[in-house]
Design an enzyme around this catalytic site. Structure first.
Site, PDB file in Angstrom:
ATOM      1  N   CYS A   1       0.790  -1.231   0.000  1.00 32.78           N
ATOM      2  CA  CYS A   1       0.000   0.000   0.000  1.00 32.78           C
ATOM      3  C   CYS A   1       0.824   1.283   0.000  1.00 32.78           C
ATOM      4  O   CYS A   1       0.266   2.374   0.038  1.00 32.78           O
ATOM      5  CB  CYS A   1      -0.951  -0.020   1.185  1.00 32.78           C
TER       6      CYS A   1
ATOM      7  N   HIS B   1      -2.017   8.577   6.240  1.00 32.24           N
ATOM      8  CA  HIS B   1      -2.363   7.301   5.615  1.00 32.24           C
ATOM      9  C   HIS B   1      -3.787   6.934   6.078  1.00 32.24           C
ATOM     10  O   HIS B   1      -4.631   6.605   5.265  1.00 32.24           O
ATOM     11  CB  HIS B   1      -1.336   6.237   6.018  1.00 32.24           C
TER      12      HIS B   1
ATOM     13  N   GLU C   1       0.186   5.439  13.600  1.00 34.21           N
ATOM     14  CA  GLU C   1       0.507   6.628  12.800  1.00 34.21           C
ATOM     15  C   GLU C   1       0.336   7.883  13.648  1.00 34.21           C
ATOM     16  O   GLU C   1       1.161   8.806  13.594  1.00 34.21           O
ATOM     17  CB  GLU C   1      -0.388   6.708  11.551  1.00 34.21           C
TER      18      GLU C   1
ATOM     19  N   LYS D   1      -9.276   8.892   2.749  1.00 34.99           N
ATOM     20  CA  LYS D   1      -9.729   7.563   2.319  1.00 34.99           C
ATOM     21  C   LYS D   1     -11.252   7.386   2.393  1.00 34.99           C
ATOM     22  O   LYS D   1     -11.807   6.598   1.633  1.00 34.99           O
ATOM     23  CB  LYS D   1      -8.975   6.468   3.079  1.00 34.99           C
TER      24      LYS D   1
ATOM     25  N   HIS E   1      -9.598   2.744   0.383  1.00 35.04           N
ATOM     26  CA  HIS E   1      -8.152   2.536   0.353  1.00 35.04           C
ATOM     27  C   HIS E   1      -7.810   1.884  -0.989  1.00 35.04           C
ATOM     28  O   HIS E   1      -8.177   0.740  -1.245  1.00 35.04           O
ATOM     29  CB  HIS E   1      -7.720   1.652   1.517  1.00 35.04           C
TER      30      HIS E   1
ATOM     31  N   PHE F   1       1.952  -3.275   3.976  1.00 32.07           N
ATOM     32  CA  PHE F   1       2.400  -4.562   4.510  1.00 32.07           C
ATOM     33  C   PHE F   1       3.898  -4.667   4.335  1.00 32.07           C
ATOM     34  O   PHE F   1       4.460  -4.119   3.398  1.00 32.07           O
ATOM     35  CB  PHE F   1       1.815  -5.706   3.684  1.00 32.07           C
TER      36      PHE F   1
END
Lengths: 358, 399, 85
Positions: free
Chosen positions: B160, B293, B304, B324, B329, B387
């Protein structure tokens, strides 16, 4: 001043007994095989059981080979990890996809999905050694490893890393092998003897994981120096000679300065003309080398070629099993690698000897 | 000489929130989310809130002028369309005038196509044209061909965070003098593979996603393609073209903690942000807006948030939001989508709202901007994590 | 109960691919996460699917698993109380 890039560690897992060995290995030939079988180390000896239980073939090969290259270089913590893989973690992707269909999207488990992402090997190496530096995975067919190598060269030039772990990994899954046979990418019948001077389409396939540690300092006994890397998406056969000449000129060399040219000949009659044309036009008087009869074709096969060429420069010897034309061997100072796959993703890598460095 | 950043001269975007920068901007201003449910393919998850682009593959093929029988995945079609739009936005009829490269990102490439035919290749020869769709590089080649790019073309896949790394590499290729122009971005179409994959991780919410909310229950997936045209200052001067923004900072670090979970204090995120600030020569206080994010998973938003607080210390945090909820996403495309949004924020001096937010996180002590905010924007910091601990940060600056 | 525990251990070994372990290596009271068997959050997700498949127990929130997947004993107790198959 432009920083130099030295190869200070190497490792390779392939269809040959290359793991923990150099070019003095016992080459193994697999008659009547169009998919070469890989010689795997005993992974239990190299990977913690808790991690191993989740690892597919490519992850086992990748992490083990990566760690071996670091050990070979005597580096415990690289500043960056940059990996290339054409097809990523195909076994886990197939597994998850097959489970989706078999179970009608229900009762699915996460492990195969998690491990299927293309950056898994880079991530697993980072987690394993605790490397928090720059971490990237390139996935662009036959220039995946070359993209990683180019990025590594740029990163060292920028002064953002002293040592970088880089490599190329690919696995051939059962599904892919069946599919590639079915679609003619793998030769119907045929074996390694049909890689050179082939008259048929398709290639002999393989898989592998070759890694290198690159450093801005030569250390005690560097294998070679990476002088330059170049790649292009598309190239017409008649334009290869010009591209090679331009690349060499930019590096202050001419074709006559090349002591061995390593060609990615894979036995596909449709595209091997790229190599024969280049060999005839520029390197008729140069020792020519090939290697895909030993490791098979795969997107990151040139990482095997790179591994072999670094060893050649280190030992000043070309293994007879890789020789195409029988010219007297010269002192090996410069080796050029040229590779493409299916007529696209062409790349050139220029390596220099540093036997007398430092 | 201080690095003033590589020029962005064009952008193209297709997302559930809109099919151009202008349409996306209108949605952002109106607080209009593009989240709906999956209609374009058969799945038992067709009631999950998802950011689907409401255009069928047949329509996309038609718009691209592709023959009825073609070998394009949806990911490739979205990518080609967005990249062509970026080039047109930069006022470029073609790319032959200088050394132009392409750096594209995708997490699963043409999985949307491969998953349909995976088991049928052997008994239906007509399907063999799709064999290459699983190869992510195949998507990049199709985009390169559509843009007339024959030279440098490569693909990045770091889950991502992928397209943030594409922007970063593009800027570095120009900065190092290797290329004069690089088209950068990412594309990912929705697929059964990813929907089910995220479902198994139990991080897909069956509600509209609520980034940074105390009661967040996970993410909504989406699909998108977004590309930027980056050019050297010499090219900008030679062409006399407009500059939309500059890529002032970039960094990539690894959390080195776990394949899917972030470390408790967001170490990778912290490193990426602090290194990107250093590349840009900026202090945290110089940042006017942070596009986080903010996936709305319990783990991401907490870690985060902690990393942000570590970066800022005693300095007050600038307004931040996750966009998002507008797009879902969009995986490898997310950073490129949010790069476009960051540039829109810079151009229009506006902070976009973090939709669906109700309750501040009990264990964080800060919360996102929930109203549209008109304020001077000089520098935008945008985070993207993936990831494998891949953490990347980009900083865009006003021209 | 002892039969259930043995079956549970076999299931865990299979779904988590713990090929070096035998059922008798797993202590009924020992923690299975962290220091015990060294399992992590991904394993917890695998166990949630195993509960659903083998015992018809549907856990919708991974947090629920934390209270159940403590040891073989806690899992066996939960299964006994909640199984639907």
């Amino acid at each position: 001043m432009m920083k130099r890039v030295y190869v200070t560690g190497l490792s390779c897992i392939s269809a040959q007994p290359t793991f923990g060995a150099g070019l003095d290995t016992e080459w193994r030939f697999q008659p009547e095989c169009n998919v070469l079988e890989t010689i795997h180390p005993v992974y239990k000896s190299f990977l913690p059981a808790a991690a191993l239980r989740r690892m597919s073939k490519v992850i086992r090969m990748g992490v083990t080979s990566a760690n071996a290259a670091l050990a070979d270089a005597g580096v415990s913590m690289p500043d960056a990890i940059i990996i290339g893989t054409g097809m990523g973690c195909g076994e886990d992707s197939d597994k998850f996809l097959e489970a989706i269909v078999a179970n009608g999207e229900e009762m699915l488990t996460p492990t195969a999905f998690i491990q299927s992402t293309h950056n898994t090997v880079g991530a697993q190496v980072a987690v394993g050694i605790g490397c928090k530096g720059y971490n990237l995975t390139y996935v662009n067919g036959a220039v995946s490893f070359e993209s990683a190598l180019l990025d590594a060269q740029m990163t060292i030039a920028e002064g953002n890393a002293h040592t970088i772990l880089t490599g190329g990994i690919d696995e051939l899954t059962k599904h892919s092998a069946d599919l590639f046979r079915h679609s003619g990418l793998i030769k119907l019948g045929g074996d390694y003897t049909e890689v050179l001077h082939s008259k048929s389409g398709g290639t002999v396939f393989g898989e592998g994981a070759a890694f290198a540690v690159l450093s801005d300092s030569p250390g005690k006994s560097p294998y070679a120096e990476v002088a330059d890397v170049w790649m292009t998406a598309v190239l017409q056969p008649q334009a290869v000679a010009g591209a090679v000449s331009d690349f060499l000129t930019a590096n202050g060399l001419t074709p006559a300065d090349i002591d061995a040219v390593v060609l990615g000949i894979d036995g596909d009659v449709q595209y091997d003309g790229y190599y024969s044309q280049t060999a005839t036009d520029l390197f008729a008087e140069t020792p020519q080398v090939y290697y895909k009869h030993l490791c098979g074709e795969f997107n990151t096969a040139q990482a095997f070629g790179f591994w072999a060429a670094c060893h050649m420069l280190h030992t000043n010897e070309i293994p007879p099993v890789m020789v195409i034309n029988h010219l007297p061997q010269r002192e090996l100072n410069h080796i050029l690698l040229y590779n493409q796959y299916n007529g696209i993703d062409h790349s050139l890598i220029l390596l220099k000897a540093c036997r007398n460095t430092p | 000489m201080a690095y003033k950043g590589v020029a962005v001269t064009g952008m193209g975007i297709l997302s559930a929130a809109g099919m151009s920068p202008a349409e996306n901007y209108a949605a952002l201003l109106a607080g209009r989310s593009g989240i709906s449910t999956i209609e374009n393919f058969e799945t038992i998850h067709n009631r999950l809130p998802t950011g689907e682009i409401k255009m069928t593959n047949a329509t996309l093929a038609d718009l691209l002028g592709l023959p009825l029988v073609n070998d394009y995945s949806r990911t490739a079609m979205l990518g080609v369309m967005a990249a062509k739009a970026a080039l047109a936005d930069a006022g470029l009829p073609d790319t032959a005038d200088c050394r132009t490269g392409l750096v594209s990102a995708s997490s699963v490439g043409g999985m949307d196509t491969d998953e349909k035919h995976h088991f049928d290749y052997f008994n239906n020869p007509a399907l063999l044209r799709y064999v290459g769709s699983r190869d992510i590089g195949n998507v990049t080649h199709k985009i390169a061909e559509a843009l007339g790019i024959t030279g440098f073309a490569t693909t990045i896949s770091t889950a991502c965070s992928s397209s943030a790394n594409a922007v970063m590499l593009g800027a570095r290729l120009i900065r190092s003098g290797r290329l004069d122009r690089v088209v950068v971005g990412g594309t990912d179409a929705l697929s059964k593979f990813t929907v089910n994959g995220f479902r198994t991780l139990m991080i897909l919410s069956d509600q509209l996603c609520q980034p940074f909310d105390n009661d967040r229950t996970g993410l909504n997936l989406g699909e998108a393609a977004a590309y930027l045209v980056l050019e050297s200052d010499d090219m900008v001067q030679r062409r006399g073209c407009r500059v939309l923004a500059r890529v002032a900072g970039y960094a990539n670090a690894n959390d080195a903690f776990h394949q899917t979970a972030s470390s408790d204090n967001g170490e990778g995120a912290y490193l990426a942000m602090s290194q990107a600030l250093a590349v840009a020569g900026l202090q945290p206080a110089d940042i006017s807006y942070i596009n986080v994010h903010g996936t709305a998973t319990p783990n991401n938003d907490l870690t985060e948030g902690r990393a942000l607080l570590r970066i800022y210390g005693d300095t007050p945090l600038p307004p931040f939001s996750s966009t998002k909820p507008f797009t879902g996403h969009t995986l490898a495309a997310a950073a490129a989508v949010e790069a476009v949004y960051s540039i829109l924020a810079l151009q229009n001096d506006v902070v976009f709202p973090n939709l669906n937010f109700a309750t501040p996180m009990a264990d964080l002590g800060t919360s996102p901007a929930i109203q549209l905010l008109h304020t001077r924007i000089n520098h935008v910091l945008s985070n993207s994590f993936g990831f494998g601990g891949n953490c990347s940060t980009l900083i865009f600056s006003k021209v | 109960m002892e039969d259930l525990k043995l079956e549970l251990k076999k299931n865990i070994i299979t779904v988590l691919n713990l090929e070096d372990l035998k059922p008798e290596d797993i202590d009924d009271n020992a923690p299975i996460f962290g220091d015990g068997l060294g399992l992590d959050s991904i394993d917890a997700l695998e166990l949630i699917v195993m509960f659903s498949k083998e015992y018809g127990i549907k856990l919708t929130d991974p947090k629920e698993g934390k209270k159940i997947f403590i040891s073989i004993n806690t899992m066996a107790d939960y299964i006994t109380a909640h199984r639907t198959v």
